[in-house]
Design a protein around this motif. Structure first.
Motif, PDB file in Angstrom:
ATOM      1  N   THR A  41       0.857  -1.189   0.000  1.00 46.36           N
ATOM      2  CA  THR A  41       0.000   0.000   0.000  1.00 46.36           C
ATOM      3  C   THR A  41       0.888   1.232   0.000  1.00 46.36           C
ATOM      4  O   THR A  41       1.972   1.242   0.577  1.00 46.36           O
ATOM      5  CB  THR A  41      -0.941   0.035   1.214  1.00 46.36           C
ATOM      6  N   ILE A  42       0.415   2.280  -0.665  1.00 45.29           N
ATOM      7  CA  ILE A  42       1.167   3.528  -0.804  1.00 45.29           C
ATOM      8  C   ILE A  42       0.272   4.670  -0.321  1.00 45.29           C
ATOM      9  O   ILE A  42      -0.856   4.811  -0.800  1.00 45.29           O
ATOM     10  CB  ILE A  42       1.550   3.769  -2.277  1.00 45.29           C
ATOM     11  N   PRO A  43       0.734   5.497   0.626  1.00 42.66           N
ATOM     12  CA  PRO A  43      -0.078   6.647   1.037  1.00 42.66           C
ATOM     13  C   PRO A  43      -0.397   7.535  -0.159  1.00 42.66           C
ATOM     14  O   PRO A  43       0.454   7.801  -1.000  1.00 42.66           O
ATOM     15  CB  PRO A  43       0.829   7.368   2.040  1.00 42.66           C
ATOM     16  N   PHE A  44      -1.640   7.955  -0.235  1.00 47.42           N
ATOM     17  CA  PHE A  44      -2.112   8.770  -1.356  1.00 47.42           C
ATOM     18  C   PHE A  44      -2.793   9.994  -0.775  1.00 47.42           C
ATOM     19  O   PHE A  44      -3.913   9.922  -0.297  1.00 47.42           O
ATOM     20  CB  PHE A  44      -3.086   7.952  -2.208  1.00 47.42           C
ATOM     21  N   GLN A  45      -2.097  11.118  -0.789  1.00 53.26           N
ATOM     22  CA  GLN A  45      -2.595  12.323  -0.129  1.00 53.26           C
ATOM     23  C   GLN A  45      -2.460  13.530  -1.054  1.00 53.26           C
ATOM     24  O   GLN A  45      -1.642  14.408  -0.807  1.00 53.26           O
ATOM     25  CB  GLN A  45      -1.814  12.576   1.161  1.00 53.26           C
ATOM     26  N   GLU A  51      -7.531   9.753   5.172  1.00 54.81           N
ATOM     27  CA  GLU A  51      -6.547   8.675   5.068  1.00 54.81           C
ATOM     28  C   GLU A  51      -6.823   7.943   3.763  1.00 54.81           C
ATOM     29  O   GLU A  51      -7.836   7.256   3.642  1.00 54.81           O
ATOM     30  CB  GLU A  51      -6.667   7.717   6.250  1.00 54.81           C
ATOM     31  N   MET A  52      -5.933   8.103   2.793  1.00 60.36           N
ATOM     32  CA  MET A  52      -6.137   7.468   1.497  1.00 60.36           C
ATOM     33  C   MET A  52      -4.875   6.693   1.110  1.00 60.36           C
ATOM     34  O   MET A  52      -3.749   7.137   1.369  1.00 60.36           O
ATOM     35  CB  MET A  52      -6.487   8.500   0.427  1.00 60.36           C
ATOM     36  N   PHE A  53      -5.106   5.534   0.479  1.00 58.86           N
ATOM     37  CA  PHE A  53      -4.001   4.658   0.118  1.00 58.86           C
ATOM     38  C   PHE A  53      -4.227   4.069  -1.270  1.00 58.86           C
ATOM     39  O   PHE A  53      -5.364   3.794  -1.660  1.00 58.86           O
ATOM     40  CB  PHE A  53      -3.876   3.503   1.121  1.00 58.86           C
ATOM     41  N   LEU A  54      -3.132   3.871  -1.989  1.00 57.13           N
ATOM     42  CA  LEU A  54      -3.153   3.061  -3.201  1.00 57.13           C
ATOM     43  C   LEU A  54      -2.814   1.632  -2.809  1.00 57.13           C
ATOM     44  O   LEU A  54      -1.825   1.393  -2.094  1.00 57.13           O
ATOM     45  CB  LEU A  54      -2.115   3.569  -4.203  1.00 57.13           C
ATOM     46  N   VAL A  55      -3.615   0.687  -3.250  1.00 59.83           N
ATOM     47  CA  VAL A  55      -3.312  -0.729  -3.069  1.00 59.83           C
ATOM     48  C   VAL A  55      -2.699  -1.193  -4.384  1.00 59.83           C
ATOM     49  O   VAL A  55      -3.395  -1.357  -5.395  1.00 59.83           O
ATOM     50  CB  VAL A  55      -4.570  -1.541  -2.716  1.00 59.83           C
ATOM     51  N   PHE A 316      -7.739   2.762  -2.855  1.00 61.92           N
ATOM     52  CA  PHE A 316      -7.894   2.694  -4.304  1.00 61.92           C
ATOM     53  C   PHE A 316      -7.067   1.515  -4.830  1.00 61.92           C
ATOM     54  O   PHE A 316      -5.840   1.521  -4.712  1.00 61.92           O
ATOM     55  CB  PHE A 316      -7.412   3.995  -4.958  1.00 61.92           C
ATOM     56  N   PHE A 317      -7.721   0.527  -5.401  1.00 64.97           N
ATOM     57  CA  PHE A 317      -7.034  -0.660  -5.906  1.00 64.97           C
ATOM     58  C   PHE A 317      -6.525  -0.390  -7.326  1.00 64.97           C
ATOM     59  O   PHE A 317      -7.319  -0.176  -8.247  1.00 64.97           O
ATOM     60  CB  PHE A 317      -7.963  -1.867  -5.901  1.00 64.97           C
ATOM     61  N   ILE A 318      -5.197  -0.419  -7.497  1.00 68.65           N
ATOM     62  CA  ILE A 318      -4.564  -0.243  -8.806  1.00 68.65           C
ATOM     63  C   ILE A 318      -4.198  -1.643  -9.289  1.00 68.65           C
ATOM     64  O   ILE A 318      -3.242  -2.247  -8.816  1.00 68.65           O
ATOM     65  CB  ILE A 318      -3.320   0.662  -8.723  1.00 68.65           C
TER      66      ILE A 318
END
Length: 338
Positions: A41-45, A51-55, A316-318
């Motif tokens: 997971t990557i913090p996405f801000q 609190e948002m993350f890229l999966v 957010f699933f990439i």
């Protein structure tokens, strides 16, 4: 803004439809986890206090999430196959075909992948490099041709990940999020691309069993908004060319069509220009190279960020990074403007 969102009825009794699904996913993960890349997971801000993350599922061996569903599908096949049956058949525009071809080679099985003529050459070449056979069909004919070939030759047909064995494998992504303690009791949304439902369905089933307060958001390209069109008046797919070829289905598999209305909370449709914006954004701001179908969740966010303010956490699933190099660089240079 041409983004549509629809809140759906969320009344699934998952204990009746798949009473042991979560336990089956846990067992699959224990059996096959050494074959898979660990979840990242990557913090996405971008500009938010959420609190948002890229999966990031692009790190899997085949560059996309479908390797897990393919692995568990083949595992099920090996346990139940008839003697001397060693041939698999798939209809796929790319990522599931790649995944089946790679895992078939690992388990010394034969694979024949039927692909539409519009499928990316890079994906066709990847499949051929595994030793699998590629059969090119007219667009819209791959599945029918694959089924005819399967019946004629008594092989085993996999339906692009939209079957229970694949659901169990694809459910392991959410299982990992849970095991890492990343999915809390905060008001949470998981945002996924929607193609055949092979990731959305297992994710939704597990959410219902272990995190019923979380919401599932599915995103389609408006060219192929087959699910959205069922519920929003005056919205119809155009069936035009889309960069998101990996989710460009004309109809949902029967099982997915039955389950999706009961596990999806919100559905978005995004335009081609919004998809292009998302590809560029992920590369320039996160150094993440992703294919068009994989960036649909980011396209939805960038087009309508205020919608997500209702949540405390968003994932957010990439789902894949198998975009042709030439196309990717054309998009970054602004030479693709669909």
């Amino acid at each position: 803004m041409i983004i549509k969102e629809l809140t759906l009825d969320n009344s699934l009794n998952s204990s009746k439809i798949a009473p042991n699904f979560y336990e089956e996913v846990v067992n699959c993960f224990q059996e096959f986890k050494t074959l898979w890349h660990r979840l990242q997971t990557i913090p996405f801000q971008p500009s938010s206090e959420l609190e948002m993350f890229l999966v990031d599922l692009t790190q899997e061996q085949t560059g996309a999430f479908k390797i897990r569903g393919a692995t568990t599908s083949i595992g099920e096949f090996l346990k139940n196959r008839q003697p001397h049956t060693d041939s698999l058949v798939v209809a796929s525009s790319g990522n599931f075909g790649i995944a089946v071809a790679v895992m078939a080679a690992k388990f010394a099985l034969n694979a024949t992948i039927f692909m539409p003529v519009s499928s990316p050459i890079q994906k066709q070449d990847y499949i051929k490099s595994t030793g699998a056979k590629v059969v090119i069909t007219n667009d819209g004919e791959a599945r029918q041709k694959a089924l005819e070939f399967t019946r004629k030759n008594s092989h085993c047909f996999f339906l692009d990940g939209a079957q229970w064995p694949a659901f169990r494998g694809n459910g392991t992504f959410l299982l990992e999020l849970l095991q890492l303690g990343l999915l809390t009791n905060k008001k949470t949304a998981l945002v996924l691309p929607l193609g055949s439902g092979s990731l959305a369905i297992p994710t939704g089933l597990i959410l219902h069993q272990v995190r019923p307060n979380a919401e599932l958001i599915a995103v389609e390209p408006l060219t192929h908004c087959k699910f959205l069109a069922k519920y929003v008046q005056n919205v119809q797919p155009t069936w035009g060319i889309t960069l998101a070829e990996g989710v460009a289905l004309h109809q949902l598999p029967q099982l997915s069509d039955r389950l999706l209305p009961e596990i999806v909370n919100v559905i978005f449709g995004v335009t081609e220009s919004e998809i292009i914006t998302a590809i560029c954004y992920l590369w320039k701001n996160c150094q993440l190279k992703a294919e068009a179908s994989a960036v649909l969740p980011i396209a939805a966010y960038l087009a309508n960020p205020s919608f997500f303010s209702r949540y405390q956490q968003v994932y957010f699933f990439i789902t894949g990074g198998n975009i042709e190099d030439d196309l990717f660089h054309k998009i970054l240079r602004g030479n693709v403007t669909q």
